[in-house]
Scaffold this motif. Structure first.
Motif, PDB file in Angstrom:
ATOM      1  N   TRP A  20      76.786 -23.254  91.668  1.00  0.00           N
ATOM      2  CA  TRP A  20      75.712 -23.585  90.735  1.00  0.00           C
ATOM      3  C   TRP A  20      74.750 -24.620  91.320  1.00  0.00           C
ATOM      4  CZ3 TRP A  20      73.525 -21.185  86.982  1.00  0.00           C
ATOM      5  CH2 TRP A  20      74.237 -20.169  86.341  1.00  0.00           C
ATOM      6  N   THR A  21      75.266 -25.563  92.072  1.00  0.00           N
ATOM      7  CA  THR A  21      74.379 -26.521  92.750  1.00  0.00           C
ATOM      8  C   THR A  21      73.486 -25.795  93.737  1.00  0.00           C
ATOM      9  OG1 THR A  21      76.041 -28.258  92.517  1.00  0.00           O
ATOM     10  CG2 THR A  21      74.321 -28.608  94.166  1.00  0.00           C
ATOM     11  N   GLY A  22      74.044 -24.838  94.470  1.00  0.00           N
ATOM     12  CA  GLY A  22      73.247 -24.041  95.396  1.00  0.00           C
ATOM     13  C   GLY A  22      72.188 -23.219  94.682  1.00  0.00           C
ATOM     14  N   ARG A  23      72.538 -22.656  93.544  1.00  0.00           N
ATOM     15  CA  ARG A  23      71.551 -21.885  92.771  1.00  0.00           C
ATOM     16  C   ARG A  23      70.423 -22.763  92.278  1.00  0.00           C
ATOM     17  NH1 ARG A  23      75.901 -18.411  89.242  1.00  0.00           N
ATOM     18  NH2 ARG A  23      76.427 -16.917  90.884  1.00  0.00           N
ATOM     19  N   ILE A  24      70.761 -23.969  91.834  1.00  0.00           N
ATOM     20  CA  ILE A  24      69.732 -24.897  91.361  1.00  0.00           C
ATOM     21  C   ILE A  24      68.816 -25.307  92.508  1.00  0.00           C
ATOM     22  CG2 ILE A  24      69.361 -27.233  90.455  1.00  0.00           C
ATOM     23  CD1 ILE A  24      71.943 -26.715  88.742  1.00  0.00           C
ATOM     24  N   MET A  25      69.412 -25.629  93.659  1.00  0.00           N
ATOM     25  CA  MET A  25      68.597 -26.002  94.821  1.00  0.00           C
ATOM     26  C   MET A  25      67.690 -24.848  95.234  1.00  0.00           C
ATOM     27  SD  MET A  25      71.403 -28.103  97.071  1.00  0.00           S
ATOM     28  CE  MET A  25      70.341 -28.350  98.499  1.00  0.00           C
ATOM     29  N   GLY A  27      66.703 -22.433  93.331  1.00  0.00           N
ATOM     30  CA  GLY A  27      65.721 -22.257  92.263  1.00  0.00           C
ATOM     31  C   GLY A  27      64.566 -23.233  92.364  1.00  0.00           C
ATOM     32  N   LEU A  28      64.863 -24.483  92.708  1.00  0.00           N
ATOM     33  CA  LEU A  28      63.798 -25.478  92.898  1.00  0.00           C
ATOM     34  C   LEU A  28      62.896 -25.084  94.062  1.00  0.00           C
ATOM     35  CD1 LEU A  28      65.804 -28.771  92.347  1.00  0.00           C
ATOM     36  CD2 LEU A  28      64.029 -27.825  90.858  1.00  0.00           C
ATOM     37  N   PHE A  29      63.511 -24.627  95.144  1.00  0.00           N
ATOM     38  CA  PHE A  29      62.720 -24.179  96.292  1.00  0.00           C
ATOM     39  C   PHE A  29      61.809 -23.017  95.897  1.00  0.00           C
ATOM     40  CE2 PHE A  29      62.449 -20.882  99.552  1.00  0.00           C
ATOM     41  CZ  PHE A  29      61.557 -21.504 100.419  1.00  0.00           C
ATOM     42  N   VAL A  30      62.386 -22.011  95.233  1.00  0.00           N
ATOM     43  CA  VAL A  30      61.613 -20.821  94.853  1.00  0.00           C
ATOM     44  C   VAL A  30      60.520 -21.191  93.851  1.00  0.00           C
ATOM     45  CG1 VAL A  30      61.749 -18.589  93.675  1.00  0.00           C
ATOM     46  CG2 VAL A  30      63.429 -19.181  95.427  1.00  0.00           C
ATOM     47  N   ALA A  31      60.813 -22.092  92.904  1.00  0.00           N
ATOM     48  CA  ALA A  31      59.804 -22.515  91.932  1.00  0.00           C
ATOM     49  C   ALA A  31      58.609 -23.158  92.638  1.00  0.00           C
ATOM     50  CB  ALA A  31      60.414 -23.477  90.918  1.00  0.00           C
ATOM     51  N   PHE A  32      58.880 -24.022  93.616  1.00  0.00           N
ATOM     52  CA  PHE A  32      57.776 -24.627  94.357  1.00  0.00           C
ATOM     53  C   PHE A  32      56.989 -23.568  95.116  1.00  0.00           C
ATOM     54  CE2 PHE A  32      55.770 -26.167  98.153  1.00  0.00           C
ATOM     55  CZ  PHE A  32      54.942 -27.140  97.615  1.00  0.00           C
ATOM     56  N   MET A  33      57.700 -22.656  95.764  1.00  0.00           N
ATOM     57  CA  MET A  33      57.018 -21.609  96.534  1.00  0.00           C
ATOM     58  C   MET A  33      56.165 -20.728  95.629  1.00  0.00           C
ATOM     59  SD  MET A  33      57.604 -22.185  99.687  1.00  0.00           S
ATOM     60  CE  MET A  33      57.111 -20.678 100.497  1.00  0.00           C
ATOM     61  N   LEU A  34      56.663 -20.380  94.444  1.00  0.00           N
ATOM     62  CA  LEU A  34      55.888 -19.559  93.509  1.00  0.00           C
ATOM     63  C   LEU A  34      54.614 -20.278  93.082  1.00  0.00           C
ATOM     64  CD1 LEU A  34      58.714 -18.035  91.281  1.00  0.00           C
ATOM     65  CD2 LEU A  34      57.248 -16.818  92.913  1.00  0.00           C
ATOM     66  N   MET A  35      54.722 -21.576  92.794  1.00  0.00           N
ATOM     67  CA  MET A  35      53.540 -22.341  92.420  1.00  0.00           C
ATOM     68  C   MET A  35      52.540 -22.385  93.571  1.00  0.00           C
ATOM     69  SD  MET A  35      52.667 -26.305  91.990  1.00  0.00           S
ATOM     70  CE  MET A  35      53.414 -26.477  93.535  1.00  0.00           C
ATOM     71  N   ASP A  36      53.037 -22.677  94.766  1.00  0.00           N
ATOM     72  CA  ASP A  36      52.163 -22.814  95.928  1.00  0.00           C
ATOM     73  C   ASP A  36      51.496 -21.490  96.278  1.00  0.00           C
ATOM     74  OD1 ASP A  36      51.191 -24.573  98.063  1.00  0.00           O
ATOM     75  OD2 ASP A  36      52.315 -23.215  99.377  1.00  0.00           O
ATOM     76  N   MET A  37      52.277 -20.408  96.311  1.00  0.00           N
ATOM     77  CA  MET A  37      51.693 -19.121  96.692  1.00  0.00           C
ATOM     78  C   MET A  37      50.744 -18.601  95.625  1.00  0.00           C
ATOM     79  SD  MET A  37      54.689 -16.241  96.304  1.00  0.00           S
ATOM     80  CE  MET A  37      56.008 -17.224  96.915  1.00  0.00           C
ATOM     81  N   TYR A 115      61.641 -31.132 104.043  1.00  0.00           N
ATOM     82  CA  TYR A 115      62.370 -31.256 102.778  1.00  0.00           C
ATOM     83  C   TYR A 115      62.569 -29.881 102.138  1.00  0.00           C
ATOM     84  CZ  TYR A 115      60.617 -36.103 103.183  1.00  0.00           C
ATOM     85  OH  TYR A 115      60.292 -37.356 103.627  1.00  0.00           O
ATOM     86  N   LEU A 116      61.525 -29.068 102.134  1.00  0.00           N
ATOM     87  CA  LEU A 116      61.633 -27.736 101.533  1.00  0.00           C
ATOM     88  C   LEU A 116      62.596 -26.846 102.307  1.00  0.00           C
ATOM     89  CD1 LEU A 116      57.977 -26.898 100.448  1.00  0.00           C
ATOM     90  CD2 LEU A 116      59.954 -27.319  98.979  1.00  0.00           C
ATOM     91  N   ALA A 117      62.539 -26.901 103.619  1.00  0.00           N
ATOM     92  CA  ALA A 117      63.458 -26.091 104.429  1.00  0.00           C
ATOM     93  C   ALA A 117      64.909 -26.521 104.202  1.00  0.00           C
ATOM     94  CB  ALA A 117      63.090 -26.190 105.910  1.00  0.00           C
ATOM     95  N   GLY A 123      70.643 -24.847  99.611  1.00  0.00           N
ATOM     96  CA  GLY A 123      70.958 -23.985  98.481  1.00  0.00           C
ATOM     97  C   GLY A 123      71.653 -22.714  98.907  1.00  0.00           C
ATOM     98  N   LEU A 124      71.174 -22.121  99.986  1.00  0.00           N
ATOM     99  CA  LEU A 124      71.794 -20.892 100.485  1.00  0.00           C
ATOM    100  C   LEU A 124      73.206 -21.160 100.990  1.00  0.00           C
ATOM    101  CD1 LEU A 124      71.484 -17.889 101.106  1.00  0.00           C
ATOM    102  CD2 LEU A 124      70.477 -18.528 103.308  1.00  0.00           C
ATOM    103  N   TRP A 125      73.391 -22.262 101.710  1.00  0.00           N
ATOM    104  CA  TRP A 125      74.710 -22.601 102.254  1.00  0.00           C
ATOM    105  C   TRP A 125      75.722 -22.828 101.126  1.00  0.00           C
ATOM    106  CZ3 TRP A 125      78.203 -26.694 102.384  1.00  0.00           C
ATOM    107  CH2 TRP A 125      79.152 -26.646 103.414  1.00  0.00           C
ATOM    108  N   LEU A 126      75.295 -23.480 100.059  1.00  0.00           N
ATOM    109  CA  LEU A 126      76.208 -23.772  98.960  1.00  0.00           C
ATOM    110  C   LEU A 126      76.577 -22.526  98.153  1.00  0.00           C
ATOM    111  CD1 LEU A 126      74.757 -27.136  97.649  1.00  0.00           C
ATOM    112  CD2 LEU A 126      76.988 -26.769  98.712  1.00  0.00           C
TER     113      LEU A 126
END
Length: 145
Positions: A20-25, A27-37, A115-117, A123-126
């Motif tokens: 779940w920690t990995g999913r949250i991490m 998710g935060l990454f994807v949320a930022f990427m969606l906003m940026d793109m 930081y994003l990478a 997140g993927l590792w977890l």
């Protein structure tokens, strides 16, 4: 408690919290990427103005947004998530280089791609046990070596 009832042991709880920690991490990454793109794909004037300040060619924001969309899609699809994470790291390395050559502040701009990478890879590792087996950082196997 009846004989048919089971409880999660500590390792099971730990594994669930880790996923779940990995999913949250992620998710935060994807949320930022969606906003940026989305800002880049909508060709917002602020994106073009900032790109010009960084020395990027006019209109390059849209192409960068398409690249971000492709990389994020690869990251989200389980069969290609590791490839997506590799491409995220490469893409973010490019952002570090652009901000470094522009002379932007180190911790807020230059290292933001790092930081994003780290958020994407962490997140993927977890959440991916096969990746943890391949890269056993922080595990008992890693500490023994």
């Amino acid at each position: 408690m009846t004989a048919g009832t089971t409880t999660m042991d500590a390792p099971g709880l730990r594994a669930n919290a880790q996923v779940w920690t990995g999913r949250i991490m992620s998710g935060l990454f994807v949320a930022f990427m969606l906003m940026d793109m989305s800002m880049k794909l909508m060709r917002m004037p602020q994106v073009e103005d900032y790109g010009r300040q960084l020395g990027l060619p006019a209109g390059s924001g849209f192409g960068i947004g398409v690249g971000e969309l492709f990389i994020t899609a690869l990251y989200l699809y389980p069969r290609t998530s590791v490839l997506g994470a590799v491409l995220v790291a490469a893409f973010m390395g490019g952002t570090v280089a652009v901000h470094w050559t522009h002379g932007d502040p180190l911790f807020s701009h230059v290292l933001f791609g790092v930081y994003l990478a780290l958020l994407a890879w962490g997140g993927l590792w977890l959440r991916e046990p096969r990746l943890r087996a391949l890269l056993p950082m922080g595990t008992a196997e890693f500490r023994r070596k």
